[in-house]
Scaffold this active site. Structure first.
Site, PDB file in Angstrom:
ATOM      1  N   VAL A 109      30.038 -20.715  16.684  1.00 24.24           N
ATOM      2  CA  VAL A 109      29.058 -21.802  16.677  1.00 24.24           C
ATOM      3  C   VAL A 109      27.983 -21.546  17.728  1.00 24.24           C
ATOM      4  O   VAL A 109      26.780 -21.659  17.466  1.00 24.24           O
ATOM      5  CB  VAL A 109      29.744 -23.163  16.917  1.00 24.24           C
ATOM      6  CG1 VAL A 109      28.694 -24.265  17.071  1.00 24.24           C
ATOM      7  CG2 VAL A 109      30.684 -23.488  15.774  1.00 24.24           C
ATOM      8  N   ASP A 115      -8.959  -5.724  -5.890  1.00 25.02           N
ATOM      9  CA  ASP A 115      -9.074  -4.433  -6.559  1.00 25.02           C
ATOM     10  C   ASP A 115      -8.445  -4.506  -7.946  1.00 25.02           C
ATOM     11  O   ASP A 115      -7.573  -5.346  -8.211  1.00 25.02           O
ATOM     12  CB  ASP A 115      -8.344  -3.346  -5.760  1.00 25.02           C
ATOM     13  CG  ASP A 115      -9.223  -2.759  -4.667  1.00 25.02           C
ATOM     14  OD1 ASP A 115     -10.430  -3.045  -4.663  1.00 25.02           O
ATOM     15  OD2 ASP A 115      -8.694  -2.021  -3.821  1.00 25.02           O
ATOM     16  N   LYS A 158     -16.701  -5.310  -9.964  1.00 20.45           N
ATOM     17  CA  LYS A 158     -17.880  -5.902 -10.595  1.00 20.45           C
ATOM     18  C   LYS A 158     -18.898  -6.421  -9.580  1.00 20.45           C
ATOM     19  O   LYS A 158     -19.833  -7.125  -9.943  1.00 20.45           O
ATOM     20  CB  LYS A 158     -17.442  -7.036 -11.529  1.00 20.45           C
ATOM     21  CG  LYS A 158     -16.598  -6.545 -12.703  1.00 20.45           C
ATOM     22  CD  LYS A 158     -16.205  -7.688 -13.620  1.00 20.45           C
ATOM     23  CE  LYS A 158     -15.368  -7.175 -14.792  1.00 20.45           C
ATOM     24  NZ  LYS A 158     -14.937  -8.272 -15.697  1.00 20.45           N
ATOM     25  N   ASP A 196      -0.630   0.001  -0.301  1.00 21.76           N
ATOM     26  CA  ASP A 196      -0.844  -0.266   1.116  1.00 21.76           C
ATOM     27  C   ASP A 196      -2.297   0.015   1.449  1.00 21.76           C
ATOM     28  O   ASP A 196      -2.855   1.021   0.987  1.00 21.76           O
ATOM     29  CB  ASP A 196       0.071   0.616   1.973  1.00 21.76           C
ATOM     30  CG  ASP A 196      -0.093   0.333   3.452  1.00 21.76           C
ATOM     31  OD1 ASP A 196       0.653  -0.492   3.988  1.00 21.76           O
ATOM     32  OD2 ASP A 196      -1.007   0.931   4.073  1.00 21.76           O
ATOM     33  N   MET A 218      -3.350   9.447  -7.803  1.00 23.77           N
ATOM     34  CA  MET A 218      -4.705   9.657  -8.338  1.00 23.77           C
ATOM     35  C   MET A 218      -4.889  11.096  -8.825  1.00 23.77           C
ATOM     36  O   MET A 218      -5.900  11.735  -8.561  1.00 23.77           O
ATOM     37  CB  MET A 218      -5.750   9.313  -7.272  1.00 23.77           C
ATOM     38  CG  MET A 218      -5.687   7.872  -6.802  1.00 23.77           C
ATOM     39  SD  MET A 218      -6.873   7.465  -5.501  1.00 23.77           S
ATOM     40  CE  MET A 218      -6.115   8.271  -4.079  1.00 23.77           C
TER      41      MET A 218
END
Length: 411
Positions: A29, A199, A221, A254, A336
């Site tokens: 406790v 993004d 955009k 990230d 990528m």
């Protein structure tokens, strides 16, 4: 005669900084309750002949004073609050009577009805303390506490700040795509935002949860005009932050793993705008994991290297030593790289990486559209073209591709 209705406890927040708190008993406790008392700045005095290793460590660190003995009358002298949790019922009864006599609020672990105070189920989230009391049902108290704290942490329970909130820009890594993989702090900051500049690769499903007043701007955009794309994004962040808005820049993965996050941090710093960086789960490890591929595995790979393949190996702009990478025995993770995978594979083979090295391509990892295609270095370029693989995709090269249960499958 009907039984009288139970009397509700009166909730109050104790400010215990510098004030004496006496804890009787050094068992489980005390181990659970002491950290919060210490964090509150209380002058804690522990009276117990023994203690758990964790409690003993607190004493050795100087976080509390420990008197290694049993309770005796007078121990509550000068106390503002007491926690009575010894394993001796008679001692607990005597200490409880002393607390009543001295008008010291006391909690008893063995008999809540005999105590003058109850400990609520407590949780904390970003400066908010949640304390729940449900009488004699501690499990329900804990369940209600957990639900409220979780809601505050993940942003599903949003309460607007009226005195203070985060200023400037929060640069939030949204993770690989699954909205459940954003960090707790990132989700909370999204819930507090006035403007979100997102993004394409960020977790789009989270945008649907935002309140109607939040302005959501698609970074792809933003009118670029005479500006470079990144410069236009920087200008949008600066403009909205200077207008006093709470701005979140939501990025995939990230912010600092091929995310150009530092460029945005530096641009904000030049204008004196504070920026909070919230790391995200990088797709370089999470997407392979979601496809059943560990980037390291005992006896197979002791290192992994993350590479951006957006520039072909023979491009003068490339900063990568492909010959050195080919000599490594561990895992290569390419981000990528869909467009250049044929050239990358050929370069690695030319510099010594075996042509039969396993390759896995994971498209849209962690989302409902996740798809995995397996190949080798010799066939990777052809397979990617034949299967119509498109970005975003993570490419894993190395023997780890074959160790998981999903190895060798297309899905």
């Amino acid at each position: 005669m009907a039984e009288p209705a139970p009397v509700a406890a009166y909730p109050v927040g104790l400010r215990l900084t510098g004030r004496r708190v006496v804890v009787l008993g050094g068992g489980q406790v005390a181990q659970r309750r002491l950290p919060a008392l210490i964090a509150a700045g209380a002058d804690v005095r522990l009276v117990s002949p023994s203690a758990t290793p964790s409690v003993e460590a607190m004493a050795e660190a100087g976080e509390l004073r420990w008197e290694r003995r049993r309770y005796r009358p007078g121990d509550l002298d000068g106390a503002w609050y007491a926690l009575i949790s010894t394993d001796e019922p008679a001692a607990n009864e005597a200490a409880s009577a002393e607390a009543e006599e001295r008008r010291v609020w006391a909690v008893r672990s063995d008999d809540a009805e005999a105590a003058s105070a109850w400990t609520p189920a407590t949780g904390r989230s970003e400066g908010v303390t949640v304390a729940v009391l449900t009488g004699q049902d501690p499990r329900r108290s804990a369940a209600v506490r957990d639900a409220i704290v979780e809601g505050l942490r993940d942003g599903s329970l949003a309460a607007p700040h009226h005195r203070a909130r985060h200023k400037g820009v929060a640069l939030v890594g949204g993770g690989p795509g699954d909205p459940d993989l954003i960090t707790v702090r990132g989700r909370r900051l999204l819930a507090e935002a006035d403007v979100v500049i997102a993004d394409r690769l960020g977790p789009r499903d989270l945008l649907d949860e935002l309140p109607p007043h939040v302005e959501v701007i698609d970074a792809a955009k933003i009118p670029y005009g005479r500006f470079m794309a990144q410069e236009a994004i920087n200008n949008a962040l600066i403009e909205h932050a200077k207008a006093g808005k709470a701005v979140v820049r939501l990025k995939g993965g990230d912010p600092f793993v091929f995310g150009r996050g530092m460029e945005e941090v530096r641009a904000l710093a030049e204008h004196g705008i504070p920026c909070t960086v919230v790391p995200g789960i990088s797709s370089s490890i999470s997407v392979p994991g979601a496809a059943g591929i560990p980037v390291t595995h005992r006896g197979v790979a002791h290192e992994f290297t993350v590479v951006s393949g957006h520039v072909a190996p023979d491009d003068q702009r490339s900063l990568i030593d492909w010959a050195a990478l080919a000599r490594l025995r561990g895992t290569l993770v390419l981000l990528m790289s869909v467009e250049n995978i044929a050239a990358i594979a050929a370069t690695l083979i030319r510099h010594g990486r075996p042509a039969d090295t396993p390759v896995a391509v994971v498209q849209e990892g962690t989302t409902a559209a996740q798809r995995r295609v397996d190949a080798t270095l010799a066939t990777a370029g052809e397979r990617v073209k034949a299967e119509g693989i498109r970005p975003p995709a993570v490419i894993v090269i190395g023997e780890v591709v074959t160790v998981g249960p999903a190895a060798g499958t297309d899905n």
